[in-house]
Every structure is written in C-alpha cells, then in structure tokens.
Scaffold this motif. Structure first.
Motif, PDB file in Angstrom:
ATOM      1  N   PRO A  93     -40.188 -33.705 -12.833  1.00 20.52           N
ATOM      2  CA  PRO A  93     -41.336 -32.949 -12.319  1.00 20.52           C
ATOM      3  C   PRO A  93     -41.579 -31.687 -13.144  1.00 20.52           C
ATOM      4  O   PRO A  93     -40.646 -31.063 -13.643  1.00 20.52           O
ATOM      5  CB  PRO A  93     -40.911 -32.586 -10.889  1.00 20.52           C
ATOM      6  CG  PRO A  93     -39.792 -33.510 -10.567  1.00 20.52           C
ATOM      7  CD  PRO A  93     -39.096 -33.794 -11.858  1.00 20.52           C
ATOM      8  N   VAL A  94     -42.860 -31.317 -13.305  1.00 23.04           N
ATOM      9  CA  VAL A  94     -43.239 -30.090 -13.999  1.00 23.04           C
ATOM     10  C   VAL A  94     -43.987 -29.213 -13.014  1.00 23.04           C
ATOM     11  O   VAL A  94     -45.138 -29.509 -12.671  1.00 23.04           O
ATOM     12  CB  VAL A  94     -44.123 -30.385 -15.228  1.00 23.04           C
ATOM     13  CG1 VAL A  94     -44.509 -29.088 -15.939  1.00 23.04           C
ATOM     14  CG2 VAL A  94     -43.414 -31.317 -16.195  1.00 23.04           C
ATOM     15  N   PRO A  95     -43.393 -28.122 -12.529  1.00 23.53           N
ATOM     16  CA  PRO A  95     -44.045 -27.280 -11.524  1.00 23.53           C
ATOM     17  C   PRO A  95     -45.328 -26.662 -12.058  1.00 23.53           C
ATOM     18  O   PRO A  95     -45.348 -26.159 -13.189  1.00 23.53           O
ATOM     19  CB  PRO A  95     -42.997 -26.204 -11.229  1.00 23.53           C
ATOM     20  CG  PRO A  95     -41.699 -26.775 -11.688  1.00 23.53           C
ATOM     21  CD  PRO A  95     -42.037 -27.655 -12.849  1.00 23.53           C
ATOM     22  N   PRO A  96     -46.410 -26.674 -11.279  1.00 16.33           N
ATOM     23  CA  PRO A  96     -47.675 -26.074 -11.715  1.00 16.33           C
ATOM     24  C   PRO A  96     -47.689 -24.572 -11.430  1.00 16.33           C
ATOM     25  O   PRO A  96     -48.467 -24.075 -10.617  1.00 16.33           O
ATOM     26  CB  PRO A  96     -48.704 -26.804 -10.847  1.00 16.33           C
ATOM     27  CG  PRO A  96     -47.963 -27.080  -9.575  1.00 16.33           C
ATOM     28  CD  PRO A  96     -46.523 -27.321  -9.967  1.00 16.33           C
ATOM     29  N   ALA A  97     -46.818 -23.839 -12.102  1.00 18.77           N
ATOM     30  CA  ALA A  97     -46.673 -22.407 -11.802  1.00 18.77           C
ATOM     31  C   ALA A  97     -46.608 -21.612 -13.100  1.00 18.77           C
ATOM     32  O   ALA A  97     -47.158 -22.013 -14.120  1.00 18.77           O
ATOM     33  CB  ALA A  97     -45.424 -22.192 -10.941  1.00 18.77           C
ATOM     34  N   ALA A 101     -41.480 -21.431 -15.065  1.00 20.35           N
ATOM     35  CA  ALA A 101     -41.177 -22.540 -14.160  1.00 20.35           C
ATOM     36  C   ALA A 101     -40.917 -23.839 -14.918  1.00 20.35           C
ATOM     37  O   ALA A 101     -40.384 -24.782 -14.353  1.00 20.35           O
ATOM     38  CB  ALA A 101     -42.321 -22.742 -13.165  1.00 20.35           C
ATOM     39  N   THR A 102     -41.304 -23.889 -16.193  1.00 26.24           N
ATOM     40  CA  THR A 102     -41.066 -25.097 -16.979  1.00 26.24           C
ATOM     41  C   THR A 102     -39.720 -25.067 -17.694  1.00 26.24           C
ATOM     42  O   THR A 102     -39.394 -26.006 -18.423  1.00 26.24           O
ATOM     43  CB  THR A 102     -42.183 -25.296 -18.026  1.00 26.24           C
ATOM     44  OG1 THR A 102     -42.210 -24.165 -18.903  1.00 26.24           O
ATOM     45  CG2 THR A 102     -43.529 -25.456 -17.359  1.00 26.24           C
ATOM     46  N   VAL A 134     -51.088 -31.978 -15.800  1.00 20.31           N
ATOM     47  CA  VAL A 134     -50.196 -30.921 -16.302  1.00 20.31           C
ATOM     48  C   VAL A 134     -50.991 -30.119 -17.322  1.00 20.31           C
ATOM     49  O   VAL A 134     -51.430 -30.663 -18.338  1.00 20.31           O
ATOM     50  CB  VAL A 134     -48.920 -31.524 -16.933  1.00 20.31           C
ATOM     51  CG1 VAL A 134     -48.102 -30.448 -17.615  1.00 20.31           C
ATOM     52  CG2 VAL A 134     -48.090 -32.229 -15.865  1.00 20.31           C
ATOM     53  N   GLY A 179     -47.830 -34.641 -11.515  1.00 27.35           N
ATOM     54  CA  GLY A 179     -47.358 -33.405 -12.115  1.00 27.35           C
ATOM     55  C   GLY A 179     -45.984 -33.544 -12.724  1.00 27.35           C
ATOM     56  O   GLY A 179     -45.092 -32.739 -12.444  1.00 27.35           O
ATOM     57  N   ALA A 180     -45.789 -34.554 -13.562  1.00 29.90           N
ATOM     58  CA  ALA A 180     -44.451 -34.854 -14.065  1.00 29.90           C
ATOM     59  C   ALA A 180     -44.529 -35.447 -15.462  1.00 29.90           C
ATOM     60  O   ALA A 180     -45.614 -35.734 -15.994  1.00 29.90           O
ATOM     61  CB  ALA A 180     -43.735 -35.820 -13.117  1.00 29.90           C
TER      62      ALA A 180
END
Length: 381
Positions: A93-97, A101-102, A134, A179-180
C-alpha cells in the motif's frame, strides 16, 4: 520461474476459473499466476481468488483498461499468465499523504529487491504495477532507484480504471486494494525497450505552479486558459471543458529532459479552479509545450521496439501499450501498430496490457521514468 502457461478468457465464469486453476495445478503443482483483469470483469476477482487459493496457486493481479492476447487488443475478459515456480512478488500500500508517508513502501520495495534480485547488477527486471490514482509515481521511482540503483531493470504499468476513478485494482490471493504497488521479479530478464515517436517543438511555456500531476499555473496564469490559447494558436482548435479529453489525447503536453528525450504527459481533466490533471507528475518550472501526437500509420515506434536485439531471441514478448495512444490512434491503427511489432518478432508470442502510464528506462537514461503515450516491451521467455 518464467511464464510457461497463458490463457485469455473472453467470457469467464466462476466455474471456468475453478476448472482452469485446478487443471493448471495438476500439471504444475508449484505455480504462480499473474492475472490481468479488464475493468468490466472486475467482479470476478473474488471468485478468481477463491479458485486460485483452492488450487494452491500463488496469485497476483491487476485491473486494467485492456489486454493484449491472441495477437490483438482485448477490452474485456481476463488474461492469466502462469509461472512454473514461486515467483517473488510483493503488494505494498502507498498512503495518500505527505511525502514521508511513502518511506515505508519504498523501504519494503527496496528490501524485496535486495532479497530476491541477483547479485549481478542488471540481470533481472522488476515488473511494477501501480494504481493510477497514486499521485507521485515519478518521485516514487526516483526514490526506489536511489535505494536499488542498477541492481535491476525497471518496467511497468500504471493500472486501474480508464475513467480515472478510485477503485480497488491490485490483488493477491486474499487482498484487493487500491492506492498500492504490486511488484514482481523476473529473473534473467534484460529489461524494457521503449519508444513513443512523438515529435515537434512548439512555443514553450514555463509551468510555474505544480502539485504532483496537477498543473495549476503556466507562466503565472490559470493552466486551462493557457492550454486553450496554445491549442488555438498552434492548431486552430477551440477547446472547452466539454471537449477537453477528446483533444487531450491528441495534443498532450511534453517537456524535455537534459538528455534531449522528451516525456509526454496526457491531460485527462480540468478541475473547477482551471488546473489541469495529467497522467504523471510534471516537474516544477518545467518548459512545457503542446505536441501533436503521431499520425495513424506512423509505425516508427513499433519498428524501433521490434528491432531491439534483446527481443529478437525471446520466445515471447510482454507489451505495455499506452491506453491514451490507443485512443488517439483508434482501434484499427493501434492494431496495425501491434501487427508491425509482431512482424518484427516472428518467433515471439505477444501478450500484454493497455496502460495508464508506462514505467521504463530509456536508452539515453540510466534510471526509471514514468511516461505516457509509450509502447514498451520486455522479453517474456
């Protein structure tokens, strides 16, 4: 651990998925499967997960705009590619922040490469599928390259809904997420060959306000207004919000790299504030131009890719073909381009995916780039 089985299912059912998975397992007890599921069949991911798990098959997959199967583009159905053996893969997962966060996803991907890739640099290829939602894929690739360098070649596709709406689009045996990033390692693979063929220098404008893949201002003015002017001045086209996407695939942005290789960015929508959303990031203060896409019948990109030495000896080729390129050319011209590629590789079976963004390493660069409008291919023995 290279593909030895493939099957395109035009109208799959739960029963046919179970039958196929169990028949494959009977002939190859240790099996991994990459599933490329066209968006209209996304509801079959659950049954596919159950079928693969019941047959003790390691499953990895993505929802895509279309596939290349049986020598043609297919806009529905699903393509299953089997690997004889446990193929290393990871779903992250890749956080949308915020950018920090990555850090965890980058660390996980880098550890995956270090753990599974050959000690000999450039012997393997990291095949990446990333959700099109993403927002900063180019930055993610830059940071991954900083961690892994030339240990592997990089190739991949941005996937998900062609309508650019958020949806769960990456999966394994038990998970279905958005989101990954899904990454898999292809051993003894010489990496991608790529070309787009988009040419032409026009009046350049500076993109002065950027937020990831969103162009807010060009030369200090609202981006959409400047794009409208460029289209009118250079091509005589009257552009509005209603016909924006109709023309965007034909007249994308491009900006030049230091190497001279241009990167294309296809605009996909106009926001309420007049900002333009593109497929892929645009660097701050980039010199942007609007370029005319290739003409139907221009086969130079397919000829260049098909002529690569790395592909000439391959028994199979995996093609990553831009969906925007497909829309621009139209079904007949895109199919003709695919046929030119097939003709340059007479001994190779061709499979692949329609992509919302392409990942590869151009010959003039040493690190992975996120591209649009590109035709990309890797050996698929």
């Amino acid at each position: 651990m290279v593909p030895s089985l493939s099957q395109y299912l035009a109208s799959p059912t739960t029963e046919s998925l179970f039958q196929l998975c169990h028949s494959w397992h009977a002939s190859r007890p240790a099996l991994s499967v990459l599933a490329l599921v066209c968006e209209p069949q996304a509801e079959l991911i659950g049954p596919l997960q159950e079928a693969a798990s019941s047959a003790e098959i390691n499953l990895m997959g993505a929802v895509v705009p279309g596939v290349v199967a049986e020598g043609a583009f297919r806009r529905s159905g699903l393509l299953l590619l089997g690997f004889a053996g446990a193929t290393p893969a990871i779903l992250v997962p890749v956080p949308p922040a915020e950018p920090e966060a990555t850090e965890a996803p980058i660390a996980a991907l880098a550890e995956f490469v270090h753990q599974h890739a050959s000690a000999t640099p450039g012997e393997d290829t990291l095949l990446i599928f990333v959700d099109a939602m993403v927002p900063k894929v180019a930055s993610l690739l830059d940071r991954l390259y900083f961690e892994c360098g030339d240990q592997v070649h990089y190739a991949g596709s941005s996937i998900g809904s062609e309508r650019f709406v958020a949806m769960p689009c990456l999966f394994d045996n038990t998970r279905l997420v958005g989101g990954a990033v899904l990454a898999m390692l292809l051993p003894r693979n010489s990496g991608p060959t790529m070309a787009h063929g988009y040419q032409g220098d026009v009046t350049l404008r500076v993109a002065t306000e950027i937020e990831g893949n969103r162009i807010r201002r060009i030369n200090g003015r609202i981006a959409f207004e400047v794009y409208q002017e460029l289209m009118a001045e250079e091509y005589g086209i009257s552009l509005d919000r209603q016909n924006f996407y109709e023309y965007g695939v034909h007249f994308p942005f491009a900006f030049n790299r230091v190497s001279g290789e241009s990167l294309v960015r296809i605009p996909v929508s106009v926001e309420e504030d007049g900002s333009i959303l593109c497929i892929g990031e645009v660097p701050e203060n980039a010199l942007l131009g609007v370029v005319r896409a290739i003409d139907a019948g221009d086969t130079s990109a397919a000829e260049a890719v098909g002529g690569a030495n790395a592909l000439s000896a391959a028994s199979g080729v995996f093609v990553i073909y831009c969906a925007g390129r497909y829309l621009h050319l139209g079904e007949a011209a895109a199919a003709a381009e695919l046929e030119v590629l097939r003709g340059r590789l007479p001994s190779a079976a061709i499979v692949g995916v329609l992509s919302l963004g392409e990942i590869g390493t151009p010959a003039t660069e040493g690190y992975p780039q996120f591209c649009n409008a590109t035709l990309l291919a890797i050996p698929w023995h």
